[in-house]
Design a protein around this motif. Structure first.
Motif, mmCIF file in Angstrom:
data_model
loop_
_atom_site.group_PDB
_atom_site.id
_atom_site.type_symbol
_atom_site.label_atom_id
_atom_site.label_comp_id
_atom_site.label_asym_id
_atom_site.label_seq_id
_atom_site.Cartn_x
_atom_site.Cartn_y
_atom_site.Cartn_z
ATOM 1 N N ARG A 1 -15.029 21.702 -22.619
ATOM 2 C CA ARG A 1 -16.224 22.219 -21.924
ATOM 3 C C ARG A 1 -15.907 23.516 -21.178
ATOM 4 O O ARG A 1 -16.717 24.437 -21.167
ATOM 5 C CB ARG A 1 -16.791 21.162 -21.004
ATOM 6 C CG ARG A 1 -17.339 19.978 -21.803
ATOM 7 C CD ARG A 1 -18.312 19.136 -21.038
ATOM 8 N NE ARG A 1 -18.696 17.964 -21.798
ATOM 9 C CZ ARG A 1 -19.604 17.937 -22.761
ATOM 10 N NH1 ARG A 1 -20.222 19.042 -23.109
ATOM 11 N NH2 ARG A 1 -19.906 16.813 -23.379
ATOM 12 N N GLU A 2 -14.727 23.593 -20.576
ATOM 13 C CA GLU A 2 -14.310 24.829 -19.892
ATOM 14 C C GLU A 2 -14.220 25.992 -20.865
ATOM 15 O O GLU A 2 -14.486 27.138 -20.506
ATOM 16 C CB GLU A 2 -12.954 24.638 -19.215
ATOM 17 C CG GLU A 2 -12.991 23.765 -17.989
ATOM 18 C CD GLU A 2 -11.603 23.411 -17.466
ATOM 19 O OE1 GLU A 2 -10.587 23.863 -18.059
ATOM 20 O OE2 GLU A 2 -11.538 22.666 -16.477
ATOM 21 N N ARG B 1 -10.317 12.280 -21.610
ATOM 22 C CA ARG B 1 -11.014 12.960 -20.508
ATOM 23 C C ARG B 1 -10.509 14.391 -20.313
ATOM 24 O O ARG B 1 -11.287 15.323 -20.151
ATOM 25 C CB ARG B 1 -10.851 12.171 -19.221
ATOM 26 C CG ARG B 1 -11.602 12.799 -18.074
ATOM 27 C CD ARG B 1 -11.505 11.981 -16.827
ATOM 28 N NE ARG B 1 -12.238 12.661 -15.769
ATOM 29 C CZ ARG B 1 -12.791 12.058 -14.776
ATOM 30 N NH1 ARG B 1 -12.706 10.756 -14.665
ATOM 31 N NH2 ARG B 1 -13.419 12.733 -13.854
ATOM 32 N N GLU C 1 -12.721 17.830 -20.761
ATOM 33 C CA GLU C 1 -12.829 18.828 -19.701
ATOM 34 C C GLU C 1 -12.390 20.200 -20.187
ATOM 35 O O GLU C 1 -13.048 21.211 -19.929
ATOM 36 C CB GLU C 1 -12.010 18.400 -18.484
ATOM 37 C CG GLU C 1 -12.613 17.227 -17.746
ATOM 38 C CD GLU C 1 -11.718 16.693 -16.637
ATOM 39 O OE1 GLU C 1 -10.583 17.202 -16.455
ATOM 40 O OE2 GLU C 1 -12.153 15.745 -15.960
ATOM 41 N N ARG C 2 -11.279 20.248 -20.917
ATOM 42 C CA ARG C 2 -10.774 21.521 -21.451
ATOM 43 C C ARG C 2 -11.780 22.128 -22.430
ATOM 44 O O ARG C 2 -12.051 23.326 -22.397
ATOM 45 C CB ARG C 2 -9.431 21.318 -22.141
ATOM 46 C CG ARG C 2 -8.877 22.606 -22.722
ATOM 47 C CD ARG C 2 -7.559 22.398 -23.412
ATOM 48 N NE ARG C 2 -6.518 22.153 -22.417
ATOM 49 C CZ ARG C 2 -5.237 21.993 -22.714
ATOM 50 N NH1 ARG C 2 -4.832 22.030 -23.969
ATOM 51 N NH2 ARG C 2 -4.359 21.792 -21.773
#
Length: 71
Positions: free
Chosen positions: A31-32, A24, A28-29
């Motif tokens: 996509r950022e 997860r 998240e990283r």
């Protein structure tokens, strides 16, 4: 004739920075940082070698990223 479109640039990323993160946190990283497609795969998964611009792949075992590569 119409001009050939220029593909969007891929993020300039350090793939080793994802190793050791949870699946997860790695997603998240990614996509950022601008990856449009994020794929988590168990070890030994059979996949095609088709290159997809903007995709980052994670090999995940026990919810931890073990390997990372683009395409």
């Amino acid at each position: 004739m119409a001009p050939v479109p220029t593909p969007a640039a891929e993020p300039d990323d350090d793939f080793d920075s994802y190793v050791g993160l949870t699946a997860r946190a790695a997603e998240e990283r990614a996509r950022e940082r601008g990856w449009t497609t994020v794929r988590a795969l168990p070890p030994g998964t059979v996949i095609t070698l088709e290159y997809l611009r903007g995709r980052i792949n994670f090999e995940v075992a026990d919810d931890v990223v073990r390997r990372c590569w683009k395409g």
